[in-house]
Design a protein around this motif. Structure first.
Motif, PDB file in Angstrom:
ATOM      1  N   GLU A 226       0.823  -1.295   0.027  1.00  0.00           N
ATOM      2  CA  GLU A 226       0.019   0.011   0.066  1.00  0.00           C
ATOM      3  C   GLU A 226       0.896   1.177  -0.082  1.00  0.00           C
ATOM      4  OE1 GLU A 226      -3.366   0.460  -0.052  1.00  0.00           O
ATOM      5  OE2 GLU A 226      -3.831  -1.699  -0.101  1.00  0.00           O
ATOM      6  N   LEU A 227       2.018   1.073   0.682  1.00  0.00           N
ATOM      7  CA  LEU A 227       2.924   2.307   1.045  1.00  0.00           C
ATOM      8  C   LEU A 227       3.398   2.467  -0.531  1.00  0.00           C
ATOM      9  CD1 LEU A 227       4.333   4.538   2.679  1.00  0.00           C
ATOM     10  CD2 LEU A 227       5.766   2.640   3.358  1.00  0.00           C
ATOM     11  N   ALA A 228       4.106   1.240  -1.276  1.00  0.00           N
ATOM     12  CA  ALA A 228       4.500   1.557  -2.387  1.00  0.00           C
ATOM     13  C   ALA A 228       3.798   1.806  -3.365  1.00  0.00           C
ATOM     14  CB  ALA A 228       5.305   0.249  -2.758  1.00  0.00           C
ATOM     15  N   ALA A 229       2.474   1.790  -3.360  1.00  0.00           N
ATOM     16  CA  ALA A 229       1.469   2.313  -4.296  1.00  0.00           C
ATOM     17  C   ALA A 229       1.208   3.690  -4.072  1.00  0.00           C
ATOM     18  CB  ALA A 229       0.411   1.224  -4.410  1.00  0.00           C
ATOM     19  N   GLY A 230       1.286   4.126  -2.950  1.00  0.00           N
ATOM     20  CA  GLY A 230       0.983   5.722  -2.486  1.00  0.00           C
ATOM     21  C   GLY A 230      -0.339   5.562  -2.455  1.00  0.00           C
ATOM     22  N   THR A 231      -1.334   4.746  -1.861  1.00  0.00           N
ATOM     23  CA  THR A 231      -2.593   4.763  -1.579  1.00  0.00           C
ATOM     24  C   THR A 231      -2.717   5.634  -0.407  1.00  0.00           C
ATOM     25  OG1 THR A 231      -2.809   2.667  -0.138  1.00  0.00           O
ATOM     26  CG2 THR A 231      -2.912   2.443  -2.724  1.00  0.00           C
ATOM     27  N   GLU A 232      -4.120   6.020  -0.334  1.00  0.00           N
ATOM     28  CA  GLU A 232      -4.468   6.672   1.185  1.00  0.00           C
ATOM     29  C   GLU A 232      -4.152   5.892   2.548  1.00  0.00           C
ATOM     30  OE1 GLU A 232      -8.642   7.848   1.014  1.00  0.00           O
ATOM     31  OE2 GLU A 232      -8.315   8.268   3.355  1.00  0.00           O
ATOM     32  N   LEU A 233      -4.443   4.420   2.406  1.00  0.00           N
ATOM     33  CA  LEU A 233      -3.809   3.757   3.411  1.00  0.00           C
ATOM     34  C   LEU A 233      -2.472   3.660   3.544  1.00  0.00           C
ATOM     35  CD1 LEU A 233      -4.655   1.573   5.727  1.00  0.00           C
ATOM     36  CD2 LEU A 233      -4.531  -0.110   3.834  1.00  0.00           C
ATOM     37  N   GLY A 234      -1.779   3.601   2.578  1.00  0.00           N
ATOM     38  CA  GLY A 234      -0.449   3.568   2.411  1.00  0.00           C
ATOM     39  C   GLY A 234       0.207   4.745   3.031  1.00  0.00           C
ATOM     40  N   LEU A 235      -0.407   5.899   2.998  1.00  0.00           N
ATOM     41  CA  LEU A 235       0.097   7.335   3.305  1.00  0.00           C
ATOM     42  C   LEU A 235      -0.229   7.295   4.938  1.00  0.00           C
ATOM     43  CD1 LEU A 235      -0.856   9.732   0.502  1.00  0.00           C
ATOM     44  CD2 LEU A 235       1.388   8.950   1.262  1.00  0.00           C
TER      45      LEU A 235
END
Ligand code: AP5
Length: 196
Positions: free
Chosen positions: A38-47
């Motif tokens: 999620e973080l690598a994809a830059g999603t809202e959850l990742g952030l």
């Protein structure tokens, strides 16, 4: 097969989960890998989870349960699951148990990979040269071990009380750990659904 892997950082959850999933035709669900994706994809959850991942703190229970639950139910219908790094708190374990009971997908066993902290630190520092995980620095590793002791280790008693716990010496070579887990799991009863 529906199995939960518990163990301190570096104990080999990921290594063993891949092998067990292949052996039993189950789906490997790795909480940390999914969060890092999620973080690598830059999603809202990742952030939202970035700070937790880099500091070695646990991501809030509700975010983790929301991320994983659909996958767990789907996996249970598709040959079973090997949960790597979930549940990790009493809150997660209780939420998972409630939902799993309702869905008829409670775990057959919980495998605890028990390891010596100094050796685990050495493993993770060695891996840091290869993988470059942001949480594999000496300082963050020490914090992750402390978080495990405080928030996750109590789950060992939780699963023991439920009669599901299998303790394995994680300091053995990886192939021996795999053999020991499979031997213990094969000796485990797998009633259809009523225990976690
Ligand atoms: P996560 O990715 O789950 O990391 P971890 O639990 O700290 O575990 P590791 O991946 O470091 O180790 P492992 O036990 O999988 O061992 P591995 O097989 O890699 O979680 C990361 C973060 O995500 C958390 O800090 C948190 O922020 C968040 N998070 C994740 N789940 C969460 C949840 N449920 N709730 C809230 N937040 C959550 O092996 C380690 C090394 O040792 C490798 O190099 C391997 O090759 C080697 N090795 C493995 N077995 C052996 C052996 N038997 N002998 C020698 N070397 C071995």
């Amino acid at each position: 097969m529906r199995v939960v892997l518990i163990g301190p950082p570096g104990s080999g959850k990921g290594t063993q989960a891949v092998r067990l999933a292949k052996h039993y035709g189950a789906v490997h669900i790795a909480a940390g890998d999914l969060l890092r994706a999620e973080l690598a994809a830059g999603t809202e959850l990742g952030l939202r989870v970035q700070q937790y991942l880099s500091s070695g703190d646990l991501v809030p229970d509700d975010l983790v349960v929301a991320l994983l639950w659909g996958r767990i139910v789907e996996a249970a219908r598709d040959g079973g699951y090997v949960l790597d790094g979930f549940p990790r708190t009493a809150g997660q374990a209780e939420a998972a148990y409630r939902m799993a009971l309702e869905a008829g997908v409670t775990a057959h066993a919980a495998v605890y990979l028990d390891g010596d902290s100094d050796a685990l630190v050495a493993r993770m520092l060695a891996r840091a040269h290869v993988d470059g995980r942001v949480d594999d620095t000496a300082e963050v590793i020490a914090h992750r071990l402390a978080v495990f002791a405080e928030q996750t280790a109590p789950l060992v008693d939780y699963y023991e009380r439920r009669g599901l716990l299998i303790r394995i010496d994680a300091m053995l070579p990886a192939d021996e750990v795999t053999k020991a887990i499979i031997k213990a799991l094969d000796a485990t009863e797998r009633p259809d659904a009523t225990r976690e």
